[in-house]
Design a protein around this motif. Structure first.
Motif, PDB file in Angstrom:
ATOM      1  N   GLU B 201       0.792  -1.223   0.000  1.00 54.71           N
ATOM      2  CA  GLU B 201       0.000   0.000   0.000  1.00 54.71           C
ATOM      3  C   GLU B 201       0.832   1.285   0.000  1.00 54.71           C
ATOM      4  O   GLU B 201       0.267   2.375  -0.122  1.00 54.71           O
ATOM      5  N   VAL B 202       2.145   1.191   0.131  1.00 56.17           N
ATOM      6  CA  VAL B 202       2.943   2.415   0.198  1.00 56.17           C
ATOM      7  C   VAL B 202       2.829   3.174  -1.131  1.00 56.17           C
ATOM      8  O   VAL B 202       2.967   2.601  -2.211  1.00 56.17           O
ATOM      9  N   PRO B 203       2.547   4.470  -1.079  1.00 53.80           N
ATOM     10  CA  PRO B 203       2.451   5.238  -2.328  1.00 53.80           C
ATOM     11  C   PRO B 203       3.786   5.278  -3.062  1.00 53.80           C
ATOM     12  O   PRO B 203       4.856   5.361  -2.439  1.00 53.80           O
ATOM     13  N   GLU B 204       3.708   5.229  -4.371  1.00 54.26           N
ATOM     14  CA  GLU B 204       4.922   5.169  -5.182  1.00 54.26           C
ATOM     15  C   GLU B 204       5.834   6.367  -4.928  1.00 54.26           C
ATOM     16  O   GLU B 204       7.059   6.247  -4.946  1.00 54.26           O
ATOM     17  N   GLU B 205       5.220   7.542  -4.674  1.00 51.37           N
ATOM     18  CA  GLU B 205       6.047   8.741  -4.519  1.00 51.37           C
ATOM     19  C   GLU B 205       6.920   8.700  -3.269  1.00 51.37           C
ATOM     20  O   GLU B 205       7.841   9.500  -3.131  1.00 51.37           O
ATOM     21  N   ARG B 206       6.648   7.763  -2.378  1.00 48.26           N
ATOM     22  CA  ARG B 206       7.510   7.659  -1.192  1.00 48.26           C
ATOM     23  C   ARG B 206       8.721   6.757  -1.419  1.00 48.26           C
ATOM     24  O   ARG B 206       9.597   6.664  -0.551  1.00 48.26           O
ATOM     25  N   LEU B 207       8.751   6.115  -2.537  1.00 42.19           N
ATOM     26  CA  LEU B 207       9.859   5.201  -2.823  1.00 42.19           C
ATOM     27  C   LEU B 207      10.925   5.928  -3.649  1.00 42.19           C
ATOM     28  O   LEU B 207      10.616   6.547  -4.665  1.00 42.19           O
ATOM     29  N   ALA B 208      12.161   5.837  -3.191  1.00 42.68           N
ATOM     30  CA  ALA B 208      13.235   6.608  -3.815  1.00 42.68           C
ATOM     31  C   ALA B 208      13.654   6.057  -5.165  1.00 42.68           C
ATOM     32  O   ALA B 208      14.218   6.777  -5.991  1.00 42.68           O
ATOM     33  N   SER B 209      13.422   4.780  -5.400  1.00 44.13           N
ATOM     34  CA  SER B 209      13.844   4.184  -6.666  1.00 44.13           C
ATOM     35  C   SER B 209      12.876   3.060  -7.016  1.00 44.13           C
ATOM     36  O   SER B 209      11.962   2.742  -6.251  1.00 44.13           O
ATOM     37  N   LYS B 210      13.101   2.458  -8.161  1.00 37.84           N
ATOM     38  CA  LYS B 210      12.258   1.342  -8.594  1.00 37.84           C
ATOM     39  C   LYS B 210      12.655   0.035  -7.918  1.00 37.84           C
ATOM     40  O   LYS B 210      12.035  -0.990  -8.156  1.00 37.84           O
ATOM     41  N   ASN B 211      13.682   0.057  -7.127  1.00 37.09           N
ATOM     42  CA  ASN B 211      14.149  -1.173  -6.496  1.00 37.09           C
ATOM     43  C   ASN B 211      14.544  -0.861  -5.058  1.00 37.09           C
ATOM     44  O   ASN B 211      15.640  -0.373  -4.809  1.00 37.09           O
ATOM     45  N   GLU B 212      13.630  -1.110  -4.147  1.00 36.28           N
ATOM     46  CA  GLU B 212      13.845  -0.722  -2.752  1.00 36.28           C
ATOM     47  C   GLU B 212      13.743  -1.934  -1.829  1.00 36.28           C
ATOM     48  O   GLU B 212      12.849  -2.773  -1.979  1.00 36.28           O
ATOM     49  N   ALA B 213      14.656  -1.990  -0.880  1.00 34.63           N
ATOM     50  CA  ALA B 213      14.659  -3.093   0.087  1.00 34.63           C
ATOM     51  C   ALA B 213      14.469  -2.549   1.498  1.00 34.63           C
ATOM     52  O   ALA B 213      14.858  -1.400   1.795  1.00 34.63           O
ATOM     53  N   PHE B 214      13.889  -3.369   2.350  1.00 33.62           N
ATOM     54  CA  PHE B 214      13.592  -2.943   3.724  1.00 33.62           C
ATOM     55  C   PHE B 214      13.886  -4.068   4.706  1.00 33.62           C
ATOM     56  O   PHE B 214      13.559  -5.234   4.448  1.00 33.62           O
ATOM     57  N   PHE B 215      14.487  -3.704   5.834  1.00 39.24           N
ATOM     58  CA  PHE B 215      14.650  -4.648   6.941  1.00 39.24           C
ATOM     59  C   PHE B 215      13.401  -4.560   7.820  1.00 39.24           C
ATOM     60  O   PHE B 215      13.043  -3.470   8.282  1.00 39.24           O
TER      61      PHE B 215
END
Lengths: 228, 261
Positions: B201-215
């Motif tokens: 559900e995270v909005p795309e504009e909050r993602l810095a790139s097209k490939n994001e990883a999270f712990f």
């Protein structure tokens, strides 16, 4: 030196085997559907067959690009899982060096005016399965080198491969059969290599596309035949 | 949103489904039958069946890959590596804009990081090493990266380490041991599931790139791993802090009094 060559039925492997045959004891292998004659059929599975394949081997020459053909999933499986099995078996057997034959086509989307060297990140296209899996094979090899289980030379060769005649005017990344065989031969015994060693090799041609100074430095027997 | 879940009947799947099933239209797939309590759509499907995954993904807005296989050499590659390949081929074929993939922390930060360093974060270059689980998952993640760069598919990778039931912090393999050393990257299963929901559900504009990883882990004081990005970008708020594992003040006093005096 006892040298195992994979994908031995492929054109690239045959060029290399021809160059190594006089100075080394060769063991050739390929998947059962490709193997015939002197080529040992082997699935590169994780059972003991692969352990036996690498027993007594000093170095492996693996064809990591265009050594196999088939479906996309077969190629992905071969260049990931089976590479892992081979590297694991070779590491366990104490094989000292693993030469992965890759391709400079991994940089083909870079503009030709750029001075692309081993320090550039490769850029495999997702839609070209042969290049994608060549990249994946490099990835598997690198992790074995990172864990210091085996020393890997990642030999990225130019294209096209040119036999007897000279390359065409627009073939600015061409490499001769002689250069392919010779670079593999000297990579077997080169001394000043780090655990993971990328080396770019192509023949000296007009408007040469790729820099080969690393090859000239690390493979000095080739230096006189490379572009300065 | 119409979501295809791959490998949804493992350990993580039920928690992810529970977090999302009232909010999204889910097609659950797995080689194993779903839990009896699951009343939604289900299709038996192996994640390494590329054609099958492509077919199942038709009409979907998103694919979530929760599949995992650790110990068996061939199946690990089939599931962890080929599974992501199948997912990305399906996303490319159907122009699906976002995929979520999951895996262990060490597909990104392998032993060479973990045994040496602190403040490990999910934006570090991957160094998985050769351990089968980490290696096969890392290969799958690399496939995602290449497809993402070439086709603009948003890839979100959720990385986990040690999962625990909130009611039993010992986990399935060992009894709980309080106030000793713990894995400084431990998360309650319920929160593992809500993290998938947050990624969906995270909005795309909050993602810095097209490939994001999270712990994915709650706030822990060790500073071995860093979850700041997860909280900031995903807005994920874990409900369980597993504090009894690392804070001696949370033990039950022998006197059963408060020990305030």
């Amino acid at each position: 030196m006892n040298v195992l060559i994979t994908s031995a039925a492929s054109a690239t492997a045959q060029i290399i085997a021809g160059a190594l045959d006089s100075g080394h004891t060769l063991r050739l292998t390929d998947l059962p559907e490709n193997a015939s004659g002197d080529i040992i059929a082997n699935e590169l599975g994780h059972e003991s067959e692969t352990d036996r394949l690498v027993a007594g081997i000093d170095a492996v020459v693996n064809i990591g690009y265009q050594g196999q053909s088939g479906s996309n999933t077969h190629l992905m499986d071969y260049h990931t899982r089976r590479m892992y099995n081979l590297l694991q078996a070779a590491s366990d057997a104490g094989v000292k060096r693993y030469i992965n034959i890759s391709t400079l086509k991994l940089f083909q989307d870079h503009e030709e005016n750029l001075v692309v060297t081993e320090k550039w990140r490769s850029d495999p296209p997702a839609e070209d399965i042969e290049l994608l899996v060549a990249h994946m094979a490099e990835y598997v090899c690198k992790e074995f080198a990172r864990d210091r289980l085996i020393q890997v030379v990642n030999l990225r060769l130019g294209w096209p491969f040119v036999g007897g005649s000279s390359s065409g005017a627009d073939e600015t990344a061409a490499i001769s059969h002689g250069m392919i065989g010779e670079s593999a031969a000297v990579a077997l015994t080169a001394q000043e290599l780090i655990q993971w060693q990328d080396i770019h090799v192509q023949s000296p041609v007009d408007h040469q596309r790729f820099i080969t100074k690393t090859a000239a430095r690390l493979l000095p027997e080739l230096a006189g035949r490379l572009s300065s | 949103m119409k979501i295809l879940i791959l490998g949804g009947n493992g350990m993580l799947g039920p928690w992810a489904v529970k977090a999302m099933q009232d909010r999204h239209d889910i097609l659950l797939t797995d080689i194993n039958d779903p839990y009896p309590e699951y009343g939604g759509k289900f299709q038996k499907l192996s994640v390494d069946d590329v054609d099958g995954v492509v077919k199942a993904a038709e009409g979907m807005d998103m694919i979530v890959n929760l599949s995992v296989l650790r110990p068996h050499r061939k199946v690990a590659f089939d599931v962890n590596t080929m599974g992501n390949y199948a997912m990305m081929v399906a996303a490319r074929e159907h122009r699906i804009k976002r995929v979520i993939t999951t895996g262990p922390h060490y597909q990104k930060v392998g032993q060479q990081y973990e045994e040496w360093d602190f403040d490990l974060n999910p934006d570090m270059p991957p160094a998985p090493g050769t351990r089968l689980y980490a290696h096969t998952k890392a290969l799958g993640q690399e496939i995602c990266r290449v497809f993402s760069e070439r086709h603009g598919i948003q890839v979100i990778t959720l990385l986990y380490y040690n999962m625990k039931h909130s009611w039993n912090l010992g986990g399935p393999e060992a009894p709980v041991v309080y106030h000793e050393d713990m894995v400084p990257f431990s998360t309650a299963w319920q929160d593992c599931g809500t993290a998938v929901q947050a990624a969906v559900e995270v909005p795309e504009e909050r993602l810095a790139s097209k490939n994001e990883a999270f712990f994915i882990f709650p706030d822990l004081p060790h500073r071995k791993f860093d979850n700041e990005k997860t909280r900031r970008v995903l807005g994920w708020k874990p409900r369980y802090q597993v504090e009894r594992l690392w804070n001696k003040d949370s033990r039950n006093p022998e006197s059963n009094l408060t020990e305030a005096f």
